[in-house]
Motif scaffolding. Structure first.
Motif, PDB file in Angstrom:
ATOM      1  N   GLY A  19      25.431  35.083  39.706  1.00 40.73           N
ATOM      2  CA  GLY A  19      25.938  33.981  38.912  1.00 40.73           C
ATOM      3  C   GLY A  19      27.262  33.475  39.437  1.00 40.73           C
ATOM      4  O   GLY A  19      27.869  34.061  40.334  1.00 40.73           O
ATOM      5  N   MET A  20      27.712  32.363  38.847  1.00 42.91           N
ATOM      6  CA  MET A  20      28.987  31.763  39.212  1.00 42.91           C
ATOM      7  C   MET A  20      29.685  31.346  37.925  1.00 42.91           C
ATOM      8  O   MET A  20      29.037  30.835  37.014  1.00 42.91           O
ATOM      9  CB  MET A  20      28.746  30.544  40.107  1.00 42.91           C
ATOM     10  CG  MET A  20      29.995  29.924  40.663  1.00 42.91           C
ATOM     11  SD  MET A  20      29.590  28.638  41.857  1.00 42.91           S
ATOM     12  CE  MET A  20      30.148  27.218  40.940  1.00 42.91           C
ATOM     13  N   SER A  21      30.988  31.575  37.841  1.00 46.17           N
ATOM     14  CA  SER A  21      31.710  31.289  36.604  1.00 46.17           C
ATOM     15  C   SER A  21      33.179  30.999  36.881  1.00 46.17           C
ATOM     16  O   SER A  21      33.749  31.512  37.844  1.00 46.17           O
ATOM     17  CB  SER A  21      31.609  32.493  35.666  1.00 46.17           C
ATOM     18  OG  SER A  21      32.391  32.316  34.523  1.00 46.17           O
ATOM     19  N   ALA A  22      33.777  30.194  36.014  1.00 47.03           N
ATOM     20  CA  ALA A  22      35.216  29.953  36.074  1.00 47.03           C
ATOM     21  C   ALA A  22      35.960  30.981  35.224  1.00 47.03           C
ATOM     22  O   ALA A  22      37.118  31.269  35.465  1.00 47.03           O
ATOM     23  CB  ALA A  22      35.537  28.545  35.595  1.00 47.03           C
ATOM     24  N   ASP A  23      35.288  31.547  34.227  1.00 44.83           N
ATOM     25  CA  ASP A  23      35.894  32.545  33.341  1.00 44.83           C
ATOM     26  C   ASP A  23      34.970  33.753  33.285  1.00 44.83           C
ATOM     27  O   ASP A  23      34.037  33.805  32.480  1.00 44.83           O
ATOM     28  CB  ASP A  23      36.115  31.953  31.951  1.00 44.83           C
ATOM     29  CG  ASP A  23      36.928  32.872  31.054  1.00 44.83           C
ATOM     30  OD1 ASP A  23      36.979  34.094  31.313  1.00 44.83           O
ATOM     31  OD2 ASP A  23      37.522  32.354  30.082  1.00 44.83           O
ATOM     32  N   LEU A  24      35.234  34.709  34.143  1.00 49.11           N
ATOM     33  CA  LEU A  24      34.358  35.871  34.290  1.00 49.11           C
ATOM     34  C   LEU A  24      34.297  36.709  33.010  1.00 49.11           C
ATOM     35  O   LEU A  24      33.221  37.148  32.609  1.00 49.11           O
ATOM     36  CB  LEU A  24      34.826  36.716  35.470  1.00 49.11           C
ATOM     37  CG  LEU A  24      33.864  37.735  36.040  1.00 49.11           C
ATOM     38  CD1 LEU A  24      32.512  37.125  36.362  1.00 49.11           C
ATOM     39  CD2 LEU A  24      34.446  38.374  37.284  1.00 49.11           C
ATOM     40  N   ILE A  25      35.424  36.906  32.353  1.00 51.83           N
ATOM     41  CA  ILE A  25      35.445  37.703  31.114  1.00 51.83           C
ATOM     42  C   ILE A  25      34.568  37.053  30.050  1.00 51.83           C
ATOM     43  O   ILE A  25      33.754  37.717  29.410  1.00 51.83           O
ATOM     44  CB  ILE A  25      36.887  37.843  30.578  1.00 51.83           C
ATOM     45  CG1 ILE A  25      37.784  38.532  31.590  1.00 51.83           C
ATOM     46  CG2 ILE A  25      36.904  38.554  29.233  1.00 51.83           C
ATOM     47  CD1 ILE A  25      37.759  40.014  31.594  1.00 51.83           C
ATOM     48  N   LYS A  26      34.708  35.748  29.867  1.00 49.73           N
ATOM     49  CA  LYS A  26      33.930  35.038  28.846  1.00 49.73           C
ATOM     50  C   LYS A  26      32.440  35.076  29.181  1.00 49.73           C
ATOM     51  O   LYS A  26      31.597  35.264  28.303  1.00 49.73           O
ATOM     52  CB  LYS A  26      34.398  33.580  28.748  1.00 49.73           C
ATOM     53  CG  LYS A  26      33.803  32.837  27.567  1.00 49.73           C
ATOM     54  CD  LYS A  26      34.299  31.402  27.505  1.00 49.73           C
ATOM     55  CE  LYS A  26      35.693  31.367  26.940  1.00 49.73           C
ATOM     56  NZ  LYS A  26      36.183  29.999  26.702  1.00 49.73           N
ATOM     57  N   THR A  27      32.101  34.930  30.444  1.00 46.92           N
ATOM     58  CA  THR A  27      30.704  34.976  30.873  1.00 46.92           C
ATOM     59  C   THR A  27      30.104  36.349  30.604  1.00 46.92           C
ATOM     60  O   THR A  27      28.985  36.462  30.101  1.00 46.92           O
ATOM     61  CB  THR A  27      30.589  34.635  32.373  1.00 46.92           C
ATOM     62  OG1 THR A  27      31.137  33.331  32.589  1.00 46.92           O
ATOM     63  CG2 THR A  27      29.156  34.666  32.852  1.00 46.92           C
ATOM     64  N   LEU A  28      30.849  37.397  30.916  1.00 47.11           N
ATOM     65  CA  LEU A  28      30.358  38.754  30.690  1.00 47.11           C
ATOM     66  C   LEU A  28      30.233  39.050  29.202  1.00 47.11           C
ATOM     67  O   LEU A  28      29.294  39.726  28.779  1.00 47.11           O
ATOM     68  CB  LEU A  28      31.260  39.766  31.385  1.00 47.11           C
ATOM     69  CG  LEU A  28      31.241  39.650  32.909  1.00 47.11           C
ATOM     70  CD1 LEU A  28      32.361  40.463  33.522  1.00 47.11           C
ATOM     71  CD2 LEU A  28      29.901  40.040  33.477  1.00 47.11           C
ATOM     72  N   ASP A  29      31.146  38.528  28.406  1.00 45.29           N
ATOM     73  CA  ASP A  29      31.024  38.676  26.951  1.00 45.29           C
ATOM     74  C   ASP A  29      29.747  38.005  26.461  1.00 45.29           C
ATOM     75  O   ASP A  29      29.058  38.516  25.584  1.00 45.29           O
ATOM     76  CB  ASP A  29      32.238  38.077  26.232  1.00 45.29           C
ATOM     77  CG  ASP A  29      33.453  38.970  26.300  1.00 45.29           C
ATOM     78  OD1 ASP A  29      33.301  40.174  26.612  1.00 45.29           O
ATOM     79  OD2 ASP A  29      34.567  38.475  26.051  1.00 45.29           O
ATOM     80  N   PHE A  30      29.428  36.850  27.033  1.00 45.83           N
ATOM     81  CA  PHE A  30      28.203  36.137  26.670  1.00 45.83           C
ATOM     82  C   PHE A  30      26.974  36.994  26.972  1.00 45.83           C
ATOM     83  O   PHE A  30      26.073  37.107  26.146  1.00 45.83           O
ATOM     84  CB  PHE A  30      28.120  34.811  27.420  1.00 45.83           C
ATOM     85  CG  PHE A  30      26.825  34.089  27.233  1.00 45.83           C
ATOM     86  CD1 PHE A  30      26.550  33.412  26.056  1.00 45.83           C
ATOM     87  CD2 PHE A  30      25.869  34.092  28.234  1.00 45.83           C
ATOM     88  CE1 PHE A  30      25.350  32.745  25.878  1.00 45.83           C
ATOM     89  CE2 PHE A  30      24.660  33.424  28.068  1.00 45.83           C
ATOM     90  CZ  PHE A  30      24.406  32.755  26.885  1.00 45.83           C
TER      91      PHE A  30
END
Length: 116
Positions: A19-30
């Motif tokens: 995956g690709m993300s600008a906010d890794l913490i928020k993505t992992l929480d999701f």
């Protein structure tokens, strides 16, 4: 703004998701809050096993496209190259996130020690 390319897996390493993300913490929480959104309950993608940080979106997108085309064996080699034990890296990220948002004390009191 930073961009991240990452690989997450389930507890049995049955699935590897790039995956690709600008906010890794928020993505992992999701991923943790909605574990069966993309996969069934047995394949909860809650373990971050690899990530790279980029300064630009174009760099991240280029790397994301490349890693997405990797075979499973190539993805496993990539993970093992920097995380040979497949440790969940979210623990370190959460710690970094918590400490970065914690106010820094302006005055530190040192305990008095009395030597006898």
């Amino acid at each position: 703004m930073k961009k991240f390319v990452y690989i997450v897996t389930d507890r049995n390493r049955a699935s590897l998701h790039v995956g690709m993300s600008a906010d890794l913490i928020k993505t992992l929480d999701f991923y943790k809050q909605m574990p069966s959104l993309f996969f069934d309950h047995a394949q909860q993608l809650t373990r971050l096993v690899y990530f790279e940080e980029f300064k630009t979106e174009s760099q991240a997108l280029s790397r994301f496209k490349l890693i997405s085309r990797f075979t499973r064996m190539q993805k496993e080699r990539l993970v093992r190259s920097c995380n040979p034990d497949w440790i969940d890296l979210t623990i370190g990220l959460d710690f970094e996130h918590i400490t970065m948002n914690r106010p820094i004390p302006t005055q530190v009191k040192m305990p008095l020690t009395i030597m006898s």
